[in-house]
Design a protein around this motif. Sequence first.
Motif, short mmCIF file in Angstrom:
data_model
loop_
_atom_site.label_atom_id
_atom_site.label_comp_id
_atom_site.label_asym_id
_atom_site.label_seq_id
_atom_site.Cartn_x
_atom_site.Cartn_y
_atom_site.Cartn_z
N SER A 121 0.83 -1.21 0.00
CA SER A 121 0.00 0.00 0.00
C SER A 121 0.86 1.25 0.00
N ILE A 122 0.27 2.32 -0.52
CA ILE A 122 0.89 3.64 -0.49
C ILE A 122 -0.14 4.60 0.12
N THR A 123 0.32 5.39 1.09
CA THR A 123 -0.55 6.37 1.73
C THR A 123 0.06 7.75 1.57
N LEU A 124 -0.68 8.66 0.95
CA LEU A 124 -0.24 10.04 0.78
C LEU A 124 -0.91 10.91 1.84
N THR A 125 -0.44 12.14 1.95
CA THR A 125 -0.98 13.05 2.97
C THR A 125 -1.33 14.39 2.35
N THR A 126 -2.53 14.89 2.68
CA THR A 126 -2.93 16.23 2.26
C THR A 126 -3.39 17.00 3.50
N GLY A 127 -4.61 17.48 3.49
CA GLY A 127 -5.12 18.23 4.63
C GLY A 127 -6.44 18.89 4.30
N ILE A 128 -7.03 19.46 5.31
CA ILE A 128 -8.38 20.03 5.22
C ILE A 128 -8.49 21.15 4.19
N LEU A 129 -7.35 21.76 3.82
CA LEU A 129 -7.38 22.87 2.87
C LEU A 129 -7.96 22.47 1.51
#
Length: 200
Positions: free
Chosen positions: A106-114
């Motif tokens: 698996s690959i997990t990326l990160t963003t945010g509420i913006l």
Amino acid sequence: MKILIVGGNGTIGKVVANHFKNDHEVLIAGRTSGDVTVNIAESSSITAMFEKTGKLDAIICIAGEAKWAPFQELSEEDYYIGLKSKLMGQVNLVRIGQKYLNEGGSITLTTGILADDPVIKTASASMVNGGIHSFAQAASLEIENGIRLNVVSSGMVEDAYEKYKSYFPGHNPIPMSKVINGYARSVLGKGNGEIIRIYS
């Protein structure tokens, strides 16, 4: 599992890393320190990192930068900071990293509420986060070898509240335990193409 956490020395990264270390082999990648070093804005650096780690079961990225500034002050070059680092950096981690994952990884990326609820001075950062969401949903339809691709998108975390609270008036800080659960769901669950939103 053998898990690589890019950005594992950061505010969120170190908490997530400590959680997974309880039951898994964790490698930390950072720009200047860690088990391996990487500059995600450069594909050659990403490839060199994976050559050192060897085969993996999961890749987590909690890294990437974007320019925060008033919209009227953002230059074309300012936008390229986020496009090259947080957006294309994570795209290239998927593009290159898939070749170093074991079957069913698996690959997990990160963003945010913006991406969903922007605030002032985040025209660039919000654009980048939204782009990552669309990329992950599309790429997950075609990624091969049973590999899953998800994104964790959190609100302002408790551990960063004092630093960023002036940007997020009225926002509820997200407990780190909830953030950890988002990454656990992505890595240990079966979801694919999911945007795991942790906004309250």
